[in-house]
Every structure is written in structure tokens, then in C-alpha cells.
Scaffold this active site. Structure first.
Site, PDB file in Angstrom:
ATOM      1  N   SER A   1      71.754  22.061  27.076  1.00 58.97           N
ATOM      2  CA  SER A   1      72.960  22.816  27.420  1.00 58.97           C
ATOM      3  C   SER A   1      73.067  22.936  28.936  1.00 58.97           C
ATOM      4  O   SER A   1      72.074  22.760  29.647  1.00 58.97           O
ATOM      5  CB  SER A   1      72.858  24.225  26.846  1.00 58.97           C
ATOM      6  OG  SER A   1      71.895  24.961  27.585  1.00 58.97           O
ATOM      7  N   ASP A   2      74.254  23.269  29.407  1.00 57.95           N
ATOM      8  CA  ASP A   2      74.353  23.688  30.804  1.00 57.95           C
ATOM      9  C   ASP A   2      73.724  25.084  30.881  1.00 57.95           C
ATOM     10  O   ASP A   2      73.499  25.743  29.868  1.00 57.95           O
ATOM     11  CB  ASP A   2      75.809  23.674  31.297  1.00 57.95           C
ATOM     12  CG  ASP A   2      75.877  23.630  32.822  1.00 57.95           C
ATOM     13  OD1 ASP A   2      74.850  23.913  33.477  1.00 57.95           O
ATOM     14  OD2 ASP A   2      76.949  23.320  33.371  1.00 57.95           O
ATOM     15  N   TRP A   3      73.467  25.534  32.090  1.00 58.83           N
ATOM     16  CA  TRP A   3      72.651  26.733  32.294  1.00 58.83           C
ATOM     17  C   TRP A   3      73.326  28.006  31.778  1.00 58.83           C
ATOM     18  O   TRP A   3      74.318  28.466  32.327  1.00 58.83           O
ATOM     19  CB  TRP A   3      72.298  26.825  33.775  1.00 58.83           C
ATOM     20  CG  TRP A   3      70.977  26.173  34.104  1.00 58.83           C
ATOM     21  CD1 TRP A   3      69.988  26.731  34.861  1.00 58.83           C
ATOM     22  CD2 TRP A   3      70.472  24.883  33.705  1.00 58.83           C
ATOM     23  NE1 TRP A   3      68.904  25.862  34.939  1.00 58.83           N
ATOM     24  CE2 TRP A   3      69.172  24.745  34.245  1.00 58.83           C
ATOM     25  CE3 TRP A   3      70.969  23.845  32.917  1.00 58.83           C
ATOM     26  CZ2 TRP A   3      68.379  23.616  34.045  1.00 58.83           C
ATOM     27  CZ3 TRP A   3      70.191  22.709  32.707  1.00 58.83           C
ATOM     28  CH2 TRP A   3      68.913  22.612  33.262  1.00 58.83           C
TER      29      TRP A   3
END
Ligand code: BGC
Length: 788
Positions: free
Chosen positions: A269-271
Site C-alpha cells: 500500500s501507499d503509506w
């Protein structure tokens, strides 16, 4: 603080201890060929830890301060962490460490946009393999890059991290960069998958679009990159697409990415993206970064109460381990902890100059032999923009070569009096803008100095004392917020400066060169006639002043071409109305699902109704993005996609065109018919036949670049692409459809400069069915299709 720090260290430690007592097999240690065995030896807690990160590596107590994070390590099973750091244009890591007198500088390479402007996959490969080496030298494993999202709108704050408005150019440059990084054994993470085209409300915005633009544009760039490079990992995006968070959308990750495209790596995932950790794992989003306590608890509970199938968790665990075993750290690589900064600076200088685009030239460039004294205007000449903002750039720059330094390095005399005026002006501006001192790190672009306008007498003296005027305009943008229309437009005093300088120098028979040191296009139509040459340098990295000087002097003959269209005005592109161009930021929108307030006051005043362009964005322009729109609808532009001048000229001649069952091939001979050596980027557009689905007037399918050709020298470029690349996506039956009829293969110097055409006939229509995935959940009006 760059972001809310959610560390899991204490939890990680406690659980590792539990694992030691409960693990079923104490002797197993991870190897590339025993991953299944290691998975069976893991406790449930260890498995859950492995699919979420260990927090950000921001603090001085971490191994690589200032980096994005790492994967969870389980020493008892011989599982080390793989270390992750941002790109795309630099290894984002703190240059200084506590109680350590050494420095850990990273090279600031050209922005992805600048790399794309080379139209040269070898250049992207070179940047990639140099960065891959830097990452390896400093002991890290994976570069969180490249970003391949399309430049749907000129105001997107992260455009500089992306390549192009065209998916073929973006996809091919990304593939070359990935192949370059990975040739060093360093991993990559292709991001942000997908349809992540604005920063405003980036954690929650819903991109609403129909399947055709989704497939032909926004997924196509990822598809090309995945198929032509097999990145180690793919990062899903913050936004939703048609109502679902991308990290929670099984159709995106499992059906399209893995099943259709054959992706074999890890999806992360993105952060702090998304909401539901369990749905993410079910969707095949294998690793949640940087990891949160609530995600750990949710996944653990779901397995324990049977709502998450253990087999799905194991699937992700396995993919994380497959990722880790590829790392330098797993191999026990003894990194030197220093890198060849000098050699890497040369790479920046070379590719940075190759990405510079000569937009206009009325015999002002290269600077004539008699020119010795240069008057430098524009605050940016003294405060260059090497790169954009955001996590890709930690703000701790190594060094930046100014225009003053670049010109002096090449033996020019820079007007000292003018320089002193600017020094004073800049110091005053610093005090005005930052009364408490300039912050060492800024997440969003800091305000830049206003222009300084010389008096009539000063200007007259400058004209007299100098041979030429060079005026630099700067723009910087970054992650977390989009640009405003005012940022696209020139400020009043920028325009006034151009007018004054142009009039004064022209009256004396001297020239004005305007240099654009910008993240993304600015308005050029209203003033470009006042300049004798316009040079678009984008953001060429730390060597910026040297790169531009190399072009101005002719040491490097410009060969860059525009990877996007320069529109006449904001409002001309059909996406312009469906973009948050007037949204008022009070805070950067990087709340990352942590409850942190990121909404503007405007938004808070009326929270009830979902706000257009903020909570959702309708992609009403459909497939008509960039030149696909301007060309098809005959709309005037300031500079077309693919445009770029040279100090020489080239002749094109088609040598051969052929099409077999799967592949198309066109051989074009390019001859340097001018007086100096140069390189040419050749573009191949296809115009589809009438009938079948509506089509844009032309679409880029291939491109190539010559070597440095001496005057009179020729080179044959072989351009190839797949027959089905000429197909369009039919939403009615989820198929790629190739209509029969005549296809025009146009060999061009830009989207507006077709030099020769070959016609090829497809005798039998073709169809290729794919998953019926990611349909729009609410009707999206689509820009009128053109009947041709
Ligand atoms: C960005 C990513 C980046 C990540 C880690 C996020 O805010 O969107 O591009 O890789 O942070 O730093």
C-alpha cells in the site's frame, strides 16, 4: 514532522519473543528455495507482522534515518528486513546522522519529467542503474519508484514525479528506469497504482471514470511497465477508483495486475492508505506500509475468528518473503556506505541536459562566439529549482549549481552589479517571507521570492554592459497539494520583467533568452514572442546550472521533446473543469487515514454533500487527455506534445513498413542535414480507420532516438509495437477491439509535425476479451466522442 509516526517497534519486539516460544520449527532459516517451509514454521503473529511494515525510519535510532521504512524482520527464522527508500529522482535519506561526523549525500538526478523529455529509454536506464547503485552502496534494498501516473492535468502537484500525458511514453520510460535500477540487484516499486492524478484530498478522493480511459490511458502505462520490466513490487495509491480504495480492490490487483498482466511480485500500500486492513489482504495488497497497530489487530482477529482465510494471509506472507530473499540485505552484501558522487553528478549533468527542450529559437542560440558578458535576470537564476518537493526529495540537498556558477564554469562573465542587486533583493525577500528563518524541511512548496524590477537607468546600464540577457522563471510543486491556476500563470511582475528586459535588449540589437526551470507547464502563449529563445529545462537535478549552460553554449545540442502539451490557457483542456483548480488549502492533504485534519476551512464549512473535485473527481474528458484532445478537436496550443527544436535539422525517410500477425515494424532513416552534430527523437503515431470505436486523431505507439549524428550522417531507427496496441477498449463487452481497415503510421518530429506516413491494412477485425473489472458505479458523463 513529516507525518504522524506510528511505530510498531514495541509490539514487534513483544511478538517476536512470543514467537520464539511458540514457533513450530526452530531450525528453519530462510533460503530462496524453502519459502513454503518457512511459512509453515511461522506463528500467526509473525505472519501478521510480516504483512505490515515497522513504522517509518525517521528517527536517529534507525539504521537509515530519513528513509521510508522496512519490512518486518524475524531473526529466529533468518528473515532480515528489506530496507525501503523513496525515489524517483534521488535516494531520499538523511544526509547526516547523530553522533556521526560523516555525510551520506545522495545525488539529485533529473526529475522523471525531465527524463521523459529525453524521449530516450537508454537515458532512463542510465539514471535507473546509477540510482540503483547508490541505493546498493548505502546498504538499502528497494527504491520506491518510479511513479508512472499520467499527467491528466497541468496542476497536479506531483507531475514532476511522473513522466508524461501519454501512456506509451510514460510506460516505456518507467520500464527502462526499472530495468536500470534492477540491473544492480536493487528492487523497485512501481507507483501509484492507479488513477492517482491529484493531490487534493489525496487520501480519500474518488477518481470516477469509465473503463475505456481506465484501460487505454491510466492502466496502460502500468501495463507497459509491468510487462516490459517486472518490477519487484507495485504500490497501490491513496485514492479510490470508482468507489473503492485501490489497496482494497481485488479486481485491480488480482484480476488485472496479476492475472491479466502476469505480475509476479509484491503489492504494497501507499503509506497509511486505505481503511480496512483485512479487505486489503483479501484484495492481494500484500503489505501495508508503514504499518499501524489497528491493522495488526484487525488482521490477527480476522484470522482468529475465521473471517479472513489463513490461506490468503499465507499468500501475502509468501510474496513478502519472495521479495525479501531478493534483497542485498538478505544476501549479506557488505556495502561500502559511500558512493561515487562525482561520477553520478556527471550522469545527472548528461541526462539533465538531454532532457532540456528548446521551445523557440530566433537565432539567439547557441550563444554566438562573440558573446562573453551575460546579464542574469529572474530570482530563479540565483536560486535554481533542481527538483520538486515531497518524499522523493527530503529537502537536504547535496548542492545545486546556479546559473551564475554554470555560466562562470563555461568561461562567461556574469554581470556583477546585477548579481549584487539580486543578492540584496533575495536577502530582503528571505526576511519578508521567513521572518523566523527558512524551515529546514518543508512538505509543501515554500513561497518563492517576488521578482526584482530594475529601474530604467539600471536597465540601460545593464544593456550597455552585457552581450545577452538570460532570464530564468521557476516553479516548484510537491506531494500533498496541487498547484493553483495562479501558479500556471505568470505573476504580474514576472511579465513586467520579461517585457522590460525584452524591449531594452531588442532596442540595442541584443537578445533575450528565457529559461523555464519548472515542475510542470506554465503559460507561455502571451509572452513567448518577446523572447528570442525559450528553453524549457524542467528540473534537471543538482547540476541544473551546468545543464542549462551546456544547452545555451551549444556544448550539447538540444534533443529533448515535450512529454506533455503546453496549452494556451488553463481551461483549454477538457479535464480543467474537473480538477480542484480553485480549492483552497489550509493544510496539506496528507492525513493518511490517521484522523489528522487535512481539510480546508472551505470544506469544513459544508461537510455534508460530497464536494466535486475534492471528494470525487469525474473524468469526463474520457480518453481525450493531452494531445489526444488538442489534436482531435483542432484546438490551438502554445507548444504541442513531442515538440523540441535542435541547432541542426533532420530529414526523415521511411525505408520499410511491415506488419505480421502480432508485430508492427517501421524502419525510418534519419539524416542530419544541418551544420552541427545532433540527436533526433522520432515519434510514431497511428491514426486508426473510420468505423469501429471513435478514436483520437492520432496516438503515440512507439518512439526512438538517434545517436549523435554528424552533419550529413544518417541512422536507421527500427520502431516496433504490437498489432493489438492499435486496438481500442470496448466497454460494452470488456474487449480490446482492433477494427479492420487502413491504419496510417505517421512518422513525426512532434504531434503537430508529421514528416511521412505509411499505410497498412488490417484485413480482419480482432477481439481480445479481458476481465470486466472496475466499472464506474455512478454514471460519468463522457466528453463527446468525435465521429470521423
Ligand atoms: C507517497 C509515496 C511514498 C511513500 C513513502 C507517500 O506519501 O505517496 O510515493 O513512496 O509516501 O515515503
Amino acid at each position: 514532522m513529516r507525518r504522524l509516526s506510528i511505530t510498531l517497534f514495541s509490539l514487534c519486539l513483544a511478538s517476536a519473543l512470543t514467537a520464539q516460544t511458540t514457533g513450530s520449527n526452530q531450525s528453519v532459516r530462510l533460503r530462496a528455495d524453502n519459502i513454503d517451509e518457512v511459512v509453515s514454521a511461522m506463528t500467526l503473529e509473525e505472519k501478521v507482522h510480516l504483512v505490515i511494515g515497522c513504522g517509518m525510519s525517521m528517527g536517529s535510532d534507525t539504521k537509515f534515518p530519513g528513509t521510508a521504512g522496512r519490512t518486518y524482520d524475524i531473526p529466529r527464522l533468518g528473515i532480515p528486513s528489506a530496507y525501503l527508500a523513496d525515489g524517483p529522482h534521488r535516494l531520499a535519506m538523511a544526509a547526516k546522522r547523530e553522533f556521526d561526523s560523516r555525510t551520506y549525500h545522495a545525488t539529485e538526478f533529473p526529475s522523471s519529467t525531465t527524463v521523459a523529455a529525453t524521449f530516450n529509454p537508454d537515458a532512463a536506464h542510465k539514471v535507473g542503474r546509477t540510482l540503483g547503485m547508490e541505493v546498493k552502496d548505502y546498504g538499502l534494498d528497494v527504491l520506491l519508484a518510479p511513479g508512472v501516473n499520467l499527467m491528466r492535468n497541468v496542476l497536479c502537484g506531483r507531475n514532476h514525479e511522473y513522466y508524461s500525458e501519454d501512456p506509451v511514453l510514460a510506460g516505456k520510460m518507467a520500464a527502462a528506469y526499472i530495468n536500470g535500477v534492477q540491473s544492480r540487484g536493487t528492487g523497485t516499486c512501481l507507483k501509484h497504482f492507479a488513477v492517482n492524478n491529484q493531490e487534493t484530498n489525496r487520501n480519500n478522493n474518488d477518481s470516477r471514470l469509465t473503463q475505456r480511459p481506465l484501460r487505454e490511458l491510466y492502466l496502460k502505462c502500468f501495463e507497459i511497465a509491468v510487462k516490459e520490466s517486472q518490477p519487484w513490487s507495485v504500490m497501490t495509491a491513496y485514492n479510490k477508483v470508482n468507489g473503492k480504495y485501490t489497496c482494497e480492490d481485488r479486481e485491480l490487483t488480482e484480476d488485472i495486475l496479476r492475472d491479466e498482466w502476469g505480475f509476479k511480485g509484491l503489492v504494497m500500500s501507499d503509506w497509511n492508505a486505505g481503511k480496512d486492513a483485512v479487505t486489503s489482504i483479501v484484495a492481494g495488497n500484500d503489505m501495508l506500509q508503514p504499518g499501524q497497530d489497528r491493522q495488526y489487530k484487525a488482521i490477527l482477529e480476522a484470522v482468529e475468528n475465521g473471517t479472513l482465510d489463513l490461506a490468503l494471509l499465507d499468500r501475502s506472507v509468501k510474496r513478502v518473503l519472495e521479495f525479501v530473499v531478493k534483497s542485498h540485505t538478505f544476501a549479506g552484501y557488505e556495502y561500502p556506505n559511500k558512493t561515487d558522487l562525482e561520477a553520478h553528478a556527471q550522469v545527472d549533468r548528461e541526462i539533465g541536459a538531454e532532457g532540456i527542450v528548446l521551445l523557440d529559437n530566433k537565432q539567439a542560440l547557441p550563444m554566438a562566439a562573440g558573446i562573453k558578458k551575460v546579464a542574469l535576470y529572474g530570482t530563479t537564476s540565483y536560486d535554481m529549482v533542481p527538483a520538486g518537493m515531497g518524499f522523493g526529495s527530503t529537502g537536504i540537498g547535496y548542492y545545486t549549481v546556479s546559473m551564475v556558477e554554470g555560466l562562470r564554469n563555461a568561461g562567461y562573465i556574469v554581470d556583477k552589479e546585477l548579481l549584487n542587486c539580486y543578492k540584496k533583493h533575495m536577502a530582503d525577500e528571505q526576511k519578508r517571507l521567513f521572518p523566523h528563518g527558512k524551515p529546514p524541511f518543508a512538505f509543501t512548496p515554500l513561497p518563492r521570492a517576488e521578482e526584482f524590477l530594475p529601474t530604467a537607468e539600471e536597465l540601460a546600464a545593464q544593456v550597455k554592459a552585457n552581450d545577452i540577457a538570460v532570464l530564468t522563471l521557476g516553479r516548484v510543486s510537491g506531494e500533498g497539494c496541487d498547484r493553483r491556476v495562479e501558479d500556471f500563470l505568470l505573476k504580474e511582475n514576472e511579465l513586467a520583467l520579461i517585457k522590460q528586459v525584452s524591449a531594452a535588449y531588442r532596442a540595442a540589437g541584443k537578445k533575450l533568452v528565457v529559461v523555464l526551470n519548472i515542475c510542470s507547464p506554465v503559460e507561455t502563449a502571451s509572452w513567448k514572442g518577446l523572447a528570442d529563445a525559450v528553453v524549457c529545462a524542467f528540473q534537471p537535478g543538482q547540476e541544473v546550472g551546468n545543464c542549462i549552460t551546456d544547452i545555451l553554449t551549444g556544448k550539447v545540442n538540444p534533443s529533448g521533446k515535450l512529454p506533455m502539451t503546453f496549452a494556451v490557457k488553463y481551461g483549454d483542456a477538457p479535464s480543467d473543469a474537473n480538477f480542484p483548480f480553485d480549492y483552497e488549502f489550509k493544510m496539506p492533504s496528507f492525513a493518511m487515514g490517521t484522523g489528522m485534519n487535512f481539510k480546508s476551512e472551505k470544506k469544513e464549512e459544508k461537510p455534508k454533500e460530497p464536494e466535486k473535485n475534492v471528494d470525487f473527481t469525474n473524468y469526463e474528458e474520457g480518453i481525450y487527455v493531452g494531445y489526444r484532445y488538442f489534436d482531435t478537436f483542432g484546438k490551438e496550443v502554445s507548444y504541442p506534445f513531442g515538440h523540441g527544436l535542435s541547432y541542426t535539422a533532420f530529414d526523415y525517410a521511411v525505408e520499410n513498413a511491415k506488419m505480421d500477425a502480432d508485430r508492427c515494424e517501421l524502419k525510418v532513416s534519419v539524416k542530419n542535414i544541418g551544420k552541427v552534430a545532433g540527436r533526433e527523437a522520432v515519434q510514431l503515431y497511428v491514426k486508426a480507420p473510420n468505423g469501429g470505436l471513435d478514436k483520437p486523431a492520432k496516438e503515440l505507439k512507439a518512439f526512438g532516438k538517434t545517436a549523435l549524428l554528424q552533419p550529413g550522417e544518417s541512422q536507421t531507427l527500427i520502431l516496433t509495437w504490437n498489432v493489438m496496441d492499435m486496438a481500442s477498449f470496448n466497454e460494452k463487452n470488456s474487449s480490446w477491439e482492433l477494427a479492420k481497415g487502413e491504419y496510417q503510421w505517421m512518422v513525426a518530429a512532434s504531434s503537430a509535425d508529421v514528416r511521412c506516413t505509411a499505410v497498412q491494412r488490417v484485413t480482419k477485425a480482432r477481439k481480445q476479451k479481458v476481465h470486466d473489472a472496475m466499472r464506474a458505479q455512478v454514471p460519468v458523463a463522457v466528453y463527446p466522442m468525435v465521429k470521423r
